[in-house]
Design an enzyme around this catalytic site. Structure first.
Site, short mmCIF file in Angstrom:
data_model
loop_
_atom_site.label_atom_id
_atom_site.label_comp_id
_atom_site.label_asym_id
_atom_site.label_seq_id
_atom_site.Cartn_x
_atom_site.Cartn_y
_atom_site.Cartn_z
N LYS A 1 0.81 -1.21 0.00
CA LYS A 1 0.00 0.00 0.00
C LYS A 1 0.85 1.28 0.00
CE LYS A 1 -3.83 -2.24 -0.09
NZ LYS A 1 -3.34 -3.61 -0.27
C1 LIG Z 1 -9.41 -2.30 -1.56
C2 LIG Z 1 -8.84 -3.15 -0.47
N1 LIG Z 1 -9.54 -3.39 0.64
C3 LIG Z 1 -9.06 -4.13 1.65
C4 LIG Z 1 -7.81 -4.70 1.58
C5 LIG Z 1 -7.34 -5.59 2.68
O1 LIG Z 1 -6.21 -5.07 3.33
P1 LIG Z 1 -5.22 -6.05 4.14
O2 LIG Z 1 -4.40 -6.80 3.15
O3 LIG Z 1 -4.38 -5.11 4.93
O4 LIG Z 1 -6.07 -6.91 4.98
C6 LIG Z 1 -7.03 -4.51 0.44
C7 LIG Z 1 -5.70 -5.12 0.31
O5 LIG Z 1 -5.19 -5.38 -0.75
C8 LIG Z 1 -7.55 -3.70 -0.61
O6 LIG Z 1 -6.86 -3.48 -1.73
#
Ligand SMILES: Cc1ncc(COP(=O)(O)O)c(C=O)c1O
Length: 417
Positions: A197
């Site tokens: 991210k």
């Molecule tokens: C749009 C979106 N929502 C939620 C998530 C979930 O995040 P995490 O990987 O930190 O659980 C991601 C991760 O790629 C994402 O791109």
């Protein structure tokens, strides 16, 4: 067991310093013996790293409260729990997002209703409104690939139908819409700090809100049973504070990395925005090709340049022509390729696969609605936009290189038009 030198040495190893530099750092560290750190966020006498990161994140985002959690998925779960979403409820989600934005709805025992995206590649407010039923309680508005959704329209539909709005800002941390930071429009904003991210702590996330009640409930949910409130064993300070939760706490190790990343965020975004603008301003596409619509160009994070070809075939040809010219490019939907960002691959939902055999939430007796007609082709507009989209990575930072990238894009598009 305490965390002492040995743990710090392991951390030093994570950075690929030269053996000489590593040896020097080890010597310095070994020559002193400070008291060991508390890696648990709620110990330690002074404000710890997680708490500092929360304070700085809330300030940066212009929100009253920020709660650090251990992933973006945890942030979404905590936000749904805070908003009281559960059995019997429907939640609107876009058909283009990472699977987590939809899987958390099922994990919360609610029904995901998959909506079309529009030419911004974010949820289509018109389709959202069409799919509202008496069971609809919330929408998860995702800001995909660095760019805001149509927040005015989404908020208008949500207000009209009394829906909770949870913004998923995992892919657009630091982006804004009409001068207001993403994540602060709805009831809660959810961020991922996983490795891929804009700002990251390896794994991690944040929930932001301006609502003290929602913040308290998110804190309770993320902390097993609200163990670590200011007064641990006090009776609930407000109705709805105490319930059985999970453990999504962020550790001080992640907090330290997150804090440094939040401090660097604005500078990092400035660089990406300037590079994207330098490329975008020089793009001149043939007729029938179009840029992804930006609901607010000023608020773009600049992480991705996306354009639409007139057909999936031309999109494929353009990707090939761009690669030939040294520009990194990729498509977003190809029926033969699995990709968790496209709803047609979410077999867990389309085939209603559930954790336990009774089939909850799809068979939940509290659910009084009619299940969506889950099918891989249920959102044709979304598949059309994605199959014609071409995502271009911008790695260049100096103006000459950006000009070269733009020239290559113009040339490639003209060659396949
Ligand atoms: C749009 C979106 N929502 C939620 C998530 C979930 O995040 P995490 O990987 O930190 O659980 C991601 C991760 O790629 C994402 O791109």
């Amino acid at each position: 067991m305490q965390a002492n030198h040995e743990e710090l040495m392991e951390l030093v190893d994570l950075w690929n310093y030269s053996p000489e530099a590593t040896a020097k750092i080890r010597d310095i560290l070994q020559s002193e013996s400070p008291p060991p750190p508390h890696l648990f966020r709620y110990y330690g006498k002074e404000e710890g790293k997680v708490q500092q990161a929360e304070r700085l994140f809330a300030e940066t985002m212009g929100a009253k409260h920020a709660l650090a959690v251990n992933s973006g998925t945890s942030a979404l779960m905590a936000a749904l729990a805070a908003c009281g979403i559960g059995p019997g409820d429907e939640v609107l989600v876009p058909g283009y997002t990472f699977f987590a934005s939809a899987s958390v709805v099922v994990a919360s025992k609610a029904i995901p209703v998959i909506c079309e995206v529009n030419d911004s590649l974010n949820i289509d407010p018109e389709d959202m409104e069409r799919k509202i039923t008496p069971q609809t309680k919330a929408v998860i508005a995702v800001h995909m690939r660095g760019l805001c959704a149509d927040m005015d329209e989404i908020m208008a539909v949500a207000r009209k139908h009394d829906l909770r709005v949870i913004e998923d800002v995992a892919q657009a941390c630091g982006g804004s819409y009409k001068g207001q930071m993403l994540g602060t429009f709805g009831d809660c904003g959810c961020f991922s700090f996983d490795f891929f991210k804009i700002a990251m702590s390896g794994e991690g996330g944040f929930v932001i809100t301006n609502d003290e009640f929602l913040d308290t409930r998110a804190q309770s949910w993320h902390d097993t049973a609200a163990c670590w409130r200011p007064d641990r064993y006090a009776k609930e300070r407000m109705p709805g504070e105490l319930f059985c939760g999970e453990n999504y706490r962020m550790s001080e190790l992640q907090g330290a990395v997150a804090l440094a990343q939040i401090r660097k965020l604005e500078n990092h975004l400035d660089g990406m925005r300037a590079a994207k603008k330098a490329v975008r301003d020089r793009i001149d596409l043939p007729e029938d090709f179009a840029m992804r619509r930006q609901p607010d160009p000023e608020g773009d994070t600049g992480i991705a340049l996306i354009l639409f070809a007139p057909s999936p075939e031309k999109a494929k040809a353009l990707i090939g022509a761009l690669k030939e010219r040294g520009v990194s490019a990729g498509g977003r939907f190809d029926a033969t390729v699995r990709d968790w960002h496209v709803y047609s691959n979410w077999e867990h939902i389309l085939e209603q696969k559930t954790l336990t055999s009774e089939g909850c939430p799809f068979t939940c007796p509290f659910y009084k609605g009619t299940l969506p007609d889950y099918r891989p082709d249920m959102c044709p507009k979304t598949l059309d936009f994605l199959s014609r989209s071409v995502h271009i990575g911008i790695s260049a930072r100096d103006d000459d290189k950006c000009a070269e990238t733009a020239a290559a894009i113009n040339e490639a598009a003209a060659a396949v038009a």
